[in-house]
Design an enzyme around this catalytic site. Structure first.
Site, PDB file in Angstrom:
ATOM      1  N   ASP A   1       0.881  -1.161   0.000  1.00 54.33           N
ATOM      2  CA  ASP A   1       0.000   0.000   0.000  1.00 54.33           C
ATOM      3  C   ASP A   1       0.925   1.219   0.000  1.00 54.33           C
ATOM      4  O   ASP A   1       2.106   1.140   0.369  1.00 54.33           O
ATOM      5  CB  ASP A   1      -0.954  -0.001   1.202  1.00 54.33           C
ATOM      6  CG  ASP A   1      -2.134   0.956   0.974  1.00 54.33           C
ATOM      7  OD1 ASP A   1      -2.072   1.790   0.053  1.00 54.33           O
ATOM      8  OD2 ASP A   1      -3.119   0.878   1.729  1.00 54.33           O
TER       9      ASP A   1
HETATM   10  C1  BGC Z   1      -4.905   3.454   0.126  1.00 52.56           C
HETATM   11  C2  BGC Z   1      -5.030   2.490  -1.034  1.00 52.56           C
HETATM   12  C3  BGC Z   1      -4.779   3.194  -2.328  1.00 52.56           C
HETATM   13  C4  BGC Z   1      -3.409   3.865  -2.268  1.00 52.56           C
HETATM   14  C5  BGC Z   1      -3.062   4.627  -3.533  1.00 52.56           C
HETATM   15  C6  BGC Z   1      -3.614   4.265   0.076  1.00 52.56           C
HETATM   16  O1  BGC Z   1      -3.646   5.297   1.011  1.00 52.56           O
HETATM   17  O2  BGC Z   1      -4.956   2.750   1.339  1.00 52.56           O
HETATM   18  O3  BGC Z   1      -6.304   1.912  -1.038  1.00 52.56           O
HETATM   19  O4  BGC Z   1      -4.864   2.301  -3.395  1.00 52.56           O
HETATM   20  O5  BGC Z   1      -3.388   4.793  -1.199  1.00 52.56           O
HETATM   21  O6  BGC Z   1      -3.858   5.757  -3.636  1.00 52.56           O
END
Ligand code: BGC
Length: 755
Positions: free
Chosen positions: A234
């Site tokens: 993530d």
């Molecule tokens: C979120 C993800 C997301 C990623 C990219 C993170 O903060 O938890 O779900 O895909 O950011 O935006």
């Protein structure tokens, strides 16, 4: 790029250590690194999950900066209520098309974490409180996305069920709920749909960061589930890059500006990291580039109108009719008279949540316009409250009351305020402004249908007995307005079913005492009893149970037949008839239980379901297959999935609390005999197929020759007293017939399986 493994080996061999390390982290916020000299392309990864959020300029991962317009399909909270994998696969395919058209190689979704508490800030991004429903719907979305040559990113792996302290918190969860509730959906999607990427979550699980957990990322994901794709972090989930790489985290996102690449190079050089580990991660990046190459090269386009129509279809199917006293709905467009539409959400829809999933829609249609178009009488509107303002506005309420009083029918739009990634909700009450408006409007005119717009459940108990009809409209995406109007006026028959329980009170919810934990630990004290499993076991009346949803027609169930199938699972058939006068979808739900089980088990668990569309008077035999693996439980001692043999009860019906037909199926189970050792109890020994007779013989001989302890141990009353003593403790008693010699022989006979 040639896809053969040899070509990857050749390519890897042609890359320097530094180049290989650089491949395993991002070039910037959304792109992976290219190595043009070696023919390695960069790839664009973007959010996800219910629309493509491709940022043209101004990067961020929390939805702050604008993105290129894309179809905003209903978020997962709504899609979950359709219970329809076929529909979700089409939505996945549409998402794949849009991603492809925008040059996106990987779409960051679906999100399939379990809704553990109604307070979870990202519940609107997740499908359900149940792992089987989650797993089936997640599988459909992944299959749809990937059918267009675009990779899905199954997220957030794993046990990421809250936003509070999300980057550090340790989800402390026991093995059975971990496997049976929190990992089961991921296991289903990985094994059935093979997502090209899995995104590891920010949090820790039992003290270990998901991003550096070899058990999670390698033992479970790869060795047990055969994940062949890549693992991406993530955004910002990496804690220790070298540790993460060794654990199975292939790609770090976003870019670390080269800092962690240098750490990897250094670790290989000083022998702390085997270069083969880096090769594996780099190879997986090359494989992903291969898998996505055709779509990247060919590009594509999509029909915005067709996708808007699909978003409308999905929104219609997502709406749940919670309550409909005396068939208050549907409203007759000709006979509804003067209609007052009250509530700002009718004009300014709440159609998605905040954070990284925020989509810039290609268009946005509200319910007010659609209602005005459908109703033949006069439609008046009063906002009643201002979006995002919690305190009641007396002037707006007074205006709404006047409108309600002068109307024959009122449609009242209320709900929750903005839910978002990053923080949890603090309660499930309606905002004060909405509640005050509701009370005032009902006082003025009780002929009121309520339409809810909310990403997490809101409390209905306390007011729902005063309204004849409630539509749970969740967050319905860009076409939610017309979908709502069509359902209100009967142009569409509601078929959504609750994928999560609506509790009567927050205090009734399973994780109430533990959520969201303290000092970076959250204890999953409710264990397996998540969602309806908890309400059923404790016999707590929810406001609306899991699986509930009404229709404008009615369905009857008959002739359930459930049989054990060749694969060790259950196949059931049931006849469903549309007994009403409108066509409609029924969602047939199958729950199982095993009375007298040796395992702690919920009263019933959803194991299968099917969506069926029936014309008035039509009957269809619906077949549902429950695979063996869905019936299995995680054995905490044997540490593997097992099927317990026995007489399974199968209940089929329209919700978890509206079960219409029951059948019993006998299933052969696995051998669940535990290995015996000196620490096994007398009762465990006696129950053992070989250890039992051997021990009985020793005890009976000794009792016959006057040994008092042996006499006690062969007598049922005596056994009731000390039958739960481990054998070695009994052996230590003065005068025990279990001499060292006898114990040794017994252990030998019990096949040497010493604990
Ligand atoms: C979120 C993800 C997301 C990623 C990219 C993170 O903060 O938890 O779900 O895909 O950011 O935006």
């Amino acid at each position: 790029m040639n896809a053969s493994p040899d070509s990857h080996a050749d390519k890897l061999a042609s890359l320097s250590l530094e180049e290989k390390a650089s491949l395993t982290s991002g070039a910037d916020f959304w792109n992976t690194k290219a190595v043009p000299g070696a023919g390695v392309p960069g790839m664009l990864l973007t959010d996800g999950p219910h629309g493509v959020r491709r940022q043209a300029e101004g990067d961020d991962h929390v939805g702050l900066n604008a993105s290129v317009p894309a179809t905003c399909f209903p978020p997962a909270v709504a899609l979950g209520s359709t219970w329809d994998p076929e529909l979700l696969q089409r939505i996945g395919a549409a998402l794949g098309e849009e991603a492809r058209a925008g040059g996106v190689s990987v779409l960051l979704g679906p999100g399939i974490n379990i809704k553990r508490s109604p307070l979870g800030g990202r519940n609107f991004e997740y499908l359900s409180e149940d792992p089987v429903l989650t797993g089936e719907l997640g599988t459909a979305l992944v299959a749809g996305i990937q059918s267009k040559g675009v990779g899905a990113s199954l997220k957030h792996f794993a046990v990421n069920n809250q936003e509070a302290d999300r980057v550090r918190v340790s989800a402390d969860v026991d093995p059975r709920p971990l496997r049976e509730i929190y990992l089961r959906g991921f296991q289903k999607v990985v094994t059935k749909a093979q997502p090209w990427t899995v995104m590891c979550s920010y949090n820790r699980i039992n003290g270990v960061y998901a991003s550096e957990d070899p058990w999670l990322l390698t033992d479970v994901l790869r060795a047990e589930w055969s994940h062949t794709g890549l693992v991406v972090s993530d955004w910002g989930a990496v804690n220790d890059r070298v540790k993460g790489l060794a654990a199975g985290l292939d790609l770090e996102m976003p870019s670390s500006g080269g800092a962690t690449d240098a750490q990897i190079v250094e670790a290989v050089k000083n022998g702390a990291l085997d270069e083969a580990v880096l090769d594996t991660a780099a190879r997986r990046v090359l494989e992903l580039a291969d898998r996505t190459e055709a779509a990247r090269r060919a590009g594509g386009s999509y029909g915005a109108d067709a996708h808007h129509a699909l978003a409308l279809e999905a929104a219609r199917r997502s709406i749940v009719l919670l309550k409909n006293e005396n068939s208050f709905l549907p409203l007759d467009p000709q006979a509804a008279g003067r209609v007052a539409v009250i509530g700002e959400y009718a004009r300014t829809p709440r159609y998605q949540g905040g954070g990284s999933s925020l989509v810039n829609p290609t268009r946005l249609e509200n319910a007010l316009d659609a209602i005005t178009e459908i109703a033949s009488g006069e439609v008046v509107f009063a906002p009643g409250y201002t979006a995002a303002q919690d305190a009641p506005d007396n002037a707006l309420i007074a205006e709404a009351v006047d409108a309600a009083r002068a109307a024959d029918t009122v449609i009242l739009f209320i709900g929750s305020e903005l839910e978002s990634e990053g923080y949890d909700r603090t309660g499930i009450d309606l905002p004060a402004a909405h509640r005050a408006l509701l009370d005032a409007v009902l006082e003025a005119n009780p002929s009121t249908a309520v339409v809810l717009s909310n990403g997490g459940v809101v409390q209905t108990a306390g007011w729902d007995h005063r309204v004849p009809a409630i539509l749970e409209g969740w967050l319905l995406g860009q076409a939610g307005g017309p979908a709502t109007a069509e359902v209100l006026f009967g142009l569409a028959n509601p078929s959504g079913r609750l994928a999560e329980t609506i509790p009567a009170r927050l205090q009734d919810t399973p994780s109430y005492l533990d959520f969201p934990g303290e000092f970076s630990h959250v204890r999953y004290g409710e264990g397996l009893y998540v969602g309806y499993r908890h309400y059923d076991a404790r016999d707590i009346e929810p406001a609306y149970p899991f699986g509930h949803g009404l229709s404008y027609t009615a369905f009857s169930y008959a002739n359930l037949l459930a049989t054990a199938d060749d694969g060790g699972g259950i196949t059931l058939r049931v006849e469903v008839t549309n007994t009403g006068d409108r066509a409609g979808h029924e969602i047939v739900q199958a729950y199982t239980s095993l009375p007298g089980s040796a395992f702690v088990r919920p009263l019933r668990e959803l194991k299968g379901f099917a969506a069926v569309h029936l014309d008035p008077g039509e009957t269809e035999t619906v077949e549902i297959r429950i695979p063996r693996e869905d019936l299995a439980v995680w054995h905490p001692v044997l540490e593997k999935w097992v099927l317990e043999g026995g007489e399974y009860t199968v209940e089929v019906g329209a919700s978890s609390r509206d079960l219409r037909q029951t059948a019993v199926v006998g299933l052969d189970g696995d051998d669940l005999t535990l290995p015996l050792g000196p620490g096994s109890t007398l009762e465990e020994w006696l129950a053992h197929p070989t250890g039992g007779p051997a021990l009985s013989a020793i005890l009976e001989d000794a009792a016959a020759s006057g040994n008092q302890l042996a006499a006690m141990l062969t007598d049922p009353e005596g056994r009731a007293l000390i039958g739960n003593f481990p054998l070695k403790r009994l052996a230590a008693f003065p005068g025990s017939p279990l001499t060292q010699d006898a114990l040794g022989r017994l252990l030998n006979d019990a096949s040497g399986d010493v604990q």
